[in-house]
Design a protein around this motif. Structure first.
Motif, PDB file in Angstrom:
ATOM      1  N   GLN A  78      -0.821   8.844  -7.454  1.00 18.24           N
ATOM      2  CA  GLN A  78      -0.646   9.684  -6.250  1.00 18.24           C
ATOM      3  C   GLN A  78      -2.003  10.001  -5.629  1.00 18.24           C
ATOM      4  O   GLN A  78      -2.151   9.962  -4.418  1.00 18.24           O
ATOM      5  N   ASN A  79      -2.975  10.336  -6.454  1.00 17.41           N
ATOM      6  CA  ASN A  79      -4.324  10.630  -5.930  1.00 17.41           C
ATOM      7  C   ASN A  79      -4.917   9.409  -5.240  1.00 17.41           C
ATOM      8  O   ASN A  79      -5.562   9.535  -4.197  1.00 17.41           O
ATOM      9  N   LEU A  80      -4.689   8.247  -5.815  1.00 15.83           N
ATOM     10  CA  LEU A  80      -5.211   7.036  -5.193  1.00 15.83           C
ATOM     11  C   LEU A  80      -4.507   6.767  -3.868  1.00 15.83           C
ATOM     12  O   LEU A  80      -5.136   6.364  -2.906  1.00 15.83           O
ATOM     13  N   ASP A  81      -3.206   7.011  -3.809  1.00 19.08           N
ATOM     14  CA  ASP A  81      -2.473   6.834  -2.544  1.00 19.08           C
ATOM     15  C   ASP A  81      -2.969   7.800  -1.480  1.00 19.08           C
ATOM     16  O   ASP A  81      -3.068   7.434  -0.313  1.00 19.08           O
ATOM     17  N   VAL A  82      -3.298   9.007  -1.884  1.00 20.52           N
ATOM     18  CA  VAL A  82      -3.825   9.989  -0.935  1.00 20.52           C
ATOM     19  C   VAL A  82      -5.182   9.532  -0.409  1.00 20.52           C
ATOM     20  O   VAL A  82      -5.497   9.683   0.766  1.00 20.52           O
ATOM     21  N   LEU A  83      -5.998   8.952  -1.272  1.00 24.48           N
ATOM     22  CA  LEU A  83      -7.314   8.486  -0.855  1.00 24.48           C
ATOM     23  C   LEU A  83      -7.232   7.308   0.107  1.00 24.48           C
ATOM     24  O   LEU A  83      -8.072   7.143   0.962  1.00 24.48           O
ATOM     25  N   LYS A  84      -6.213   6.495  -0.036  1.00 26.46           N
ATOM     26  CA  LYS A  84      -6.071   5.341   0.852  1.00 26.46           C
ATOM     27  C   LYS A  84      -5.681   5.838   2.200  1.00 26.46           C
ATOM     28  O   LYS A  84      -6.046   5.554   3.222  1.00 26.46           O
TER      29      LYS A  84
END
Length: 148
Positions: free
Chosen positions: A142-148
């Motif tokens: 989820q954190n990686l998706d937010v960063l993208k």
């Protein structure tokens, strides 16, 4: 005692003097007018020059400020991009590490199930640990998706 000739000569001298003083008064007025006009012209020129110089300074300062601001924004953007890339690399590394741990727990769980007997039940602990690791993996995704 003045004779009529002397009286006429005295009056002509007086008339000449009054004519000179009238000319002097007129030239004095012209001198003052020229002097006053010169001062007004100098003051007006000074004010105009000051206004033009001030306008030039404003333009120069605003262009310098704009260029400095642009440079600072570019530097901040580059720094932000660098931090974002570092964060992505870090998250990907953490996800890889977590995936490795999950795989090893799955292997251990499979081995434990194969070797389980009625005396020990370690599989519940492994399932609990596996569930916790999966939760952390989901959070990182989820954190990686937010960063993208």
């Amino acid at each position: 005692m003045s004779t009529p000739i002397e009286a006429k000569a005295g009056s002509s001298v007086a008339a000449a003097r009054s004519a000179k003083s009238a000319k002097a008064a007129k030239s004095s007025k012209k001198t003052y007018l020229i002097f006053f006009s010169s001062w007004v012209l100098l003051i007006a020129t000074g004010v105009l020059g000051t206004m033009l110089y001030t306008e030039q300074l404003k333009k120069q300062l605003s262009s310098e400020l704009a260029s400095q601001t642009e440079l600072q924004l570019q530097a901040m953007q580059a720094q932000y991009q660098e931090q974002l890339e570092q964060l992505k690399v870090s998250v990907n590394a953490d996800m890889t590490t977590l995936q490795t741990k999950i795989d090893s727990f799955n292997e251990l769980l499979a081995f434990t199930k194969d070797n389980a007997n009625s005396k020990t039940d370690n599989s519940n602990q492994l399932y609990t640990q596996l569930a916790e690791v999966k939760k952390k993996l989901d959070e990182l995704k989820q954190n990686l998706d937010v960063l993208k």
